[in-house]
Enzyme design. Structure first.
Site, PDB file in Angstrom:
ATOM      1  N   HIS A 434     168.555  22.430 -35.269  1.00  0.00           N
ATOM      2  CA  HIS A 434     167.868  23.228 -34.256  1.00  0.00           C
ATOM      3  C   HIS A 434     168.768  24.358 -33.749  1.00  0.00           C
ATOM      4  CE1 HIS A 434     165.145  23.738 -30.682  1.00  0.00           C
ATOM      5  NE2 HIS A 434     166.269  24.216 -30.174  1.00  0.00           N
ATOM      6  N   GLU A 435     169.959  24.009 -33.295  1.00  0.00           N
ATOM      7  CA  GLU A 435     170.845  25.028 -32.732  1.00  0.00           C
ATOM      8  C   GLU A 435     171.287  26.031 -33.794  1.00  0.00           C
ATOM      9  OE1 GLU A 435     170.937  25.320 -29.693  1.00  0.00           O
ATOM     10  OE2 GLU A 435     170.135  23.356 -29.157  1.00  0.00           O
ATOM     11  N   HIS A 438     168.830  28.859 -34.071  1.00  0.00           N
ATOM     12  CA  HIS A 438     169.100  29.938 -33.119  1.00  0.00           C
ATOM     13  C   HIS A 438     170.208  30.852 -33.650  1.00  0.00           C
ATOM     14  CE1 HIS A 438     166.560  28.716 -29.846  1.00  0.00           C
ATOM     15  NE2 HIS A 438     167.145  27.544 -29.685  1.00  0.00           N
ATOM     16  N   GLU A 464     162.437  30.117 -29.435  1.00  0.00           N
ATOM     17  CA  GLU A 464     162.658  28.789 -30.009  1.00  0.00           C
ATOM     18  C   GLU A 464     162.032  28.638 -31.401  1.00  0.00           C
ATOM     19  OE1 GLU A 464     164.447  26.289 -28.914  1.00  0.00           O
ATOM     20  OE2 GLU A 464     165.025  27.237 -27.032  1.00  0.00           O
ATOM     21  N   ILE A 567     165.321  25.346 -15.935  1.00  0.00           N
ATOM     22  CA  ILE A 567     164.587  26.352 -15.164  1.00  0.00           C
ATOM     23  C   ILE A 567     165.267  26.747 -13.857  1.00  0.00           C
ATOM     24  CG2 ILE A 567     162.399  25.587 -16.145  1.00  0.00           C
ATOM     25  CD1 ILE A 567     161.720  24.328 -13.470  1.00  0.00           C
ATOM     26  N   PHE A 568     166.337  26.034 -13.458  1.00  0.00           N
ATOM     27  CA  PHE A 568     166.970  26.365 -12.184  1.00  0.00           C
ATOM     28  C   PHE A 568     168.432  26.791 -12.298  1.00  0.00           C
ATOM     29  CE2 PHE A 568     163.612  23.363 -10.549  1.00  0.00           C
ATOM     30  CZ  PHE A 568     162.850  24.361  -9.963  1.00  0.00           C
ATOM     31  N   ALA A 569     169.078  26.562 -13.427  1.00  0.00           N
ATOM     32  CA  ALA A 569     170.487  26.943 -13.563  1.00  0.00           C
ATOM     33  C   ALA A 569     170.596  28.426 -13.884  1.00  0.00           C
ATOM     34  CB  ALA A 569     171.153  26.110 -14.654  1.00  0.00           C
ATOM     35  N   TYR A 575     164.601  29.122 -18.752  1.00  0.00           N
ATOM     36  CA  TYR A 575     163.199  28.874 -19.097  1.00  0.00           C
ATOM     37  C   TYR A 575     162.313  28.818 -17.852  1.00  0.00           C
ATOM     38  CZ  TYR A 575     164.669  28.005 -23.851  1.00  0.00           C
ATOM     39  OH  TYR A 575     165.183  28.159 -25.114  1.00  0.00           O
TER      40      TYR A 575
END
Length: 658
Positions: A434-435, A438, A464, A567-569, A575
């Site tokens: 997966h990585e 990217h 993605e 979503i918050f960092a 995201y």
């Protein structure tokens, strides 16, 4: 830059202020000479931004993989200056006039954007610190029954670093932590139900109390994002996010609902299957399964149904062999060669490798770092790919026509123990693929403007796509059997085991889909309709969204959102209002992989032809062309979820379209 950081980390980062002053002077020069032409605007602006992104990108990367109190202090010292410079750049009227795009400046805009950056940074630090804070020492082997040998060895290794020098895999003591590999190992394999419950409760309440409580930080982040949206002329932050994506808020919600509908009945049946199986095994909890039981009994049912034990498969997936197979696959598909280049560039840890990527003519086209192992005291959990350097024509040096891209590929898997190499679960194999997907998009780009090369400038719900596309190859027979070699005997994974892995791919697919949809729908709701400081809390939102996406009701104390770093960092939360990207990317990747299936996966000529097409369209075009146009160019039509539902064994449940 990395080498100088190693000599005097704190002083070098504070020296970042000097760079910002230099960039500020360069910006003044640009403003005085700016013209609405590419050479007079974009090229000099690219050079300013690249110098900033290069150095700050390394600082940010080091905090993720080499965290320390000194590093945090140094970053805190320079971060306001960095934010101030970016705001100065973003509010430059001469550049505004040239681009005809940037909003007018306001005094308070600078203040809340700086605060947003600080909140995102503090959120991530609280998650890391609360994860490191938990440690349960176990001295009685009966209390740790069921954990595989590899997990016991690492638990003993961690105990040894905490002062228990004589800790050993066989006799203990063992230290259980909340980093992802250890947490998942306990959830899937520990027969000690009370231990599973304790670890699960600790995990879902990370960063939710005391000085590490992220609850007020989340509300502040949501408040600031809403203010930003209003300033930019949008109704909410979800609309801001969608402006940089393929979909709209309505289309994203409709898409998630269609996949949810196709998955719900299957997920309900998954739960009934677990209850029935655990009852047959004599489990006292069979009639009242809890969250800390699901992974354990799911793993036992999978073993029973497909006769597959992931831990017993580890010897077939040694990291060196997996990487050899991965490199062989990308050579087959994209005509590139990957060779070790250790020593060519400095590294931040002895385990880190450096590689060179060459085209079919032997020319270097890119480089990448690979940092595979977990280091719980200094490295952020999870896996990711980062852009160290982007491809650029304007920033080429030493007579070269183009500056080549460099990527970071970071994983969080078990390190070697004694004479054994790093032995991977099949899930960890998928993560590496997966990585690397990217990284391929970053490294094989043909875009020469760094602002849109590689992964930059791509609509976020398409980023993605290549990574999830690469995961499909883990289930392709020739690919899997090329990497699945026993590390001691060299024996290839038996064919019957491969067939079981293939059959197990659809195991609990409905439940796994609902889990992703819960995260995605909660994300959209918080950034679209939630009112910070209103009558409903963020946890109320999570529970409300759980009603239609989670078969089991969440625990009252569930504070998963306090560690929802996706979503918050960071200032923008990678995201934020876009976690649904993962589901859409699955549709795109499954549809793209079906092109290879249509040609025949054993048809070498057909696979190479489509692989080259994928390389030259999907991977090469970067952010220079809208991803929907790129997909249509590659596939000849717009994306369809049919292949995804077929791969998940859910095609007969519902028919949907994107």
């Amino acid at each position: 830059v990395l080498r100088s950081f190693h000599k005097d980390l704190e002083a070098q980062i504070r020296g970042f202020k000097t760079l910002l002053k230099q960039l500020g002077n360069d910006l003044v020069v640009l403003e005085k000479s700016v013209e609405p032409t590419w050479p007079k605007l974009v090229d000099p602006l690219e050079k300013i931004l690249d110098r900033l992104q290069l150095v700050w990108g390394i600082i940010d990367h080091l905090q993720n993989v080499k965290d320390s109190a000194d590093l945090r202090s140094a970053i805190d010292d320079v971060q306001p200056e960095k934010v101030k410079f970016l705001l100065r750049l973003g509010q430059s009227k001469p550049i505004y006039n040239a681009f005809k795009a940037i909003q007018e400046s306001s005094d308070w805009k600078r203040l809340f954007l700086m605060e947003l950056e600080k909140c995102g940074k503090k959120f991530m630090e609280n998650v890391m610190d609360s994860t490191k804070k938990f440690g349960k020492l176990i001295t009685d082997k009966k209390d740790i029954e069921g954990l595989p040998d590899s997990a016991l060895a690492l638990a003993a290794q961690i105990a040894a670093t905490k002062g228990h020098e004589k800790a050993a895999a066989e006799d203990g003591p063992w230290m259980i932590t909340l980093d992802r590999p250890r947490f998942q190992s306990v959830m899937r394999h520990s027969r000690n139900r009370s231990l599973r419950e304790e670890v699960y409760r600790a995990h879902i309440t990370r960063a939710s109390d005391g000085k590490l409580d992220n609850s007020p930080i989340i509300d502040e982040i949501l408040k600031l994002r809403l203010e930003k949206a209003k300033l930019l002329g949008y109704n909410n932050y979800a609309e801001v996010s969608m402006a940089m994506r393929m979909a709209t808020v309505d289309k994203a919600e409709q898409f998630l609902e269609k996949i949810r509908t196709a998955s719900w009945n299957a997920a309900v049946q998954d739960m009934e299957d677990l209850k029935k199986f655990s009852r047959e095994q004599g489990a006292v909890e069979a009639s009242d399964l809890c969250d800390w039981d699901i992974s354990f009994w799911g793993e036992r049912l999978r073993e029973s149904k497909y006769d597959i034990n992931e831990e017993e498969l580890r010897p077939y997936f040694s990291l060196p062999k997996v990487m050899d197979g991965l490199f062989g696959l990308v050579k087959r598909l994209f005509e590139i060669d990957i060779e070790a280049a250790d020593g060519l560039a400095p590294v931040w840890n002895d385990d880190v490798r450096f590689y060179r990527v060459k085209d079919s003519f032997g020319n270097s086209v890119a480089y990448f770092y690979f940092d595979p192992y977990f280091r719980p005291t200094e490295k952020q959990g999870g896996a990711w790919m980062g852009a160290a350097v982007a491809r650029s024509r304007a920033l080429a040096r030493d007579g070269a026509s183009t500056r080549l891209p460099v990527a970071y590929v970071v994983c969080y898997q078990s390190p070697p123990v004694g004479d054994k190499p790093s032995l991977m679960t099949f899930r960890e194999v998928e993560t590496v693929f997966h990585e690397f997907g990217h990284a391929l998009q970053h490294m094989l780009t043909k875009e020469d403007e760094s602002l849109v090369s590689g992964i930059r400038g791509i609509e976020k719900d398409a980023v993605e796509f290549p990574s999830q596309f690469m995961e499909n190859w883990c289930y392709q027979r020739n690919t899997l059997l090329s990497i699945a070699k026993h590390y001691e005997t060299g024996e290839t994974l038996p064919d019957e085991v491969y067939l079981k892995l293939l059959a197990a791919k659809t195991f609990r697919a409905g439940s796994l889909n609902l889990r992703q949809i819960l995260f995605a729908s909660t994300d959209l709701e918080m950034h679209g309709k939630y009112i910070p400081g209103g009558s409903e809390s963020i946890f109320d939102v999570y529970r409300r969204m759980s009603e239609k996406t989670k078969v089991l009701t969440p625990l009252p104390e569930d504070r998963f959102l306090c560690a929802f770093d996706h979503i918050f960092a960071g200032s923008e939360g990678g995201y934020a209002a876009g976690y649904y990207d993962y589901m859409l990317a699955e549709v795109l990747s499954a549809d793209a992989f079906s092109a290879f299936e249509d040609a025949g996966l054993d048809n070498e000529k057909g696979v190479k032809e489509i692989g080259h097409k994928f390389r030259d369209m999907v991977l090469a075009l970067g952010g220079g062309k809208p991803p929907l146009e790129v997909f249509v160019q590659f596939r000849g039509r717009e994306p369809s979820p049919e292949a995804l539902l077929r791969h998940h064994g859910l095609l007969t449940t519902a028919a949907v379209s994107v």
